[in-house]
Design an enzyme around this catalytic site. Sequence first.
Site: not given
Length: 246
Positions: A83, A165
């Site tokens: 992420c 993400c």
Amino acid sequence: MLGSVMLFFLMDVTAEFGTTPNIKQIAIERCHRYVTLVNPNPKYTCEAVWQEFEKAVFRRSPCNVQVKDYKKMFQAIPQILPCDKLLFWSKTRGFLERYAAITEPFWTLEDTLVGFVFNDLIWCRQLAEDRGFDYQSCPKWSACLNHPVYSLWKQASQNFAVAACGNITVLLNGSIHHAFNKKSMFGSVELDNLNPRMVTHVHIKVVYNLEGPFMESCTQGSIMGLIEVLKQRGFHWTCTDSDFNV
């Protein structure tokens, strides 16, 4: 980025280009380098990845290799991406090395196993079945409903976007018209597969050639169209006209 910058070209492959010579050796060697040095992972078996790739390419005629034909190959190499590290780019491959040198480490599609292995390679099978790769000529992308190279990159791009993400960056070239192109891999595949429930912030970075021209910006041209899409889909976003030039 994880290693040296390796960038594939989304080009309309002309008939004069056949399958990349020694493609099997190149792909397997890249795979071994990736799983042992670049991003070590003993779970991957490079020979098995190649076998699934070859099955996908040989299963159908040169112009009819569909995205789903690569399903087993992608299943053999699941990959969790970090992420807050993903960078999406469109028409900015010439900027990436310089950009990487002045920013925190990031991941592009070419830093994934599939991207690293198949970057800048061309492939297609011969028209006659059981004859192997065609090293003399492959069809143009525009001549195929399902070009074998395009289909692989389409699936790889979709997977990359689905995995996004946290904070992501989109690098666009403000020195050209249509910096955001709805028909590009980013505009037609990756953008549609970004999940606003997973991606907390989209940072658009507009970069320019050192000598210009300065054609588009956050408030001018096609990039405004991208911003509108992000707004409609509920993404949080920012856009910066960068003073970083190449």
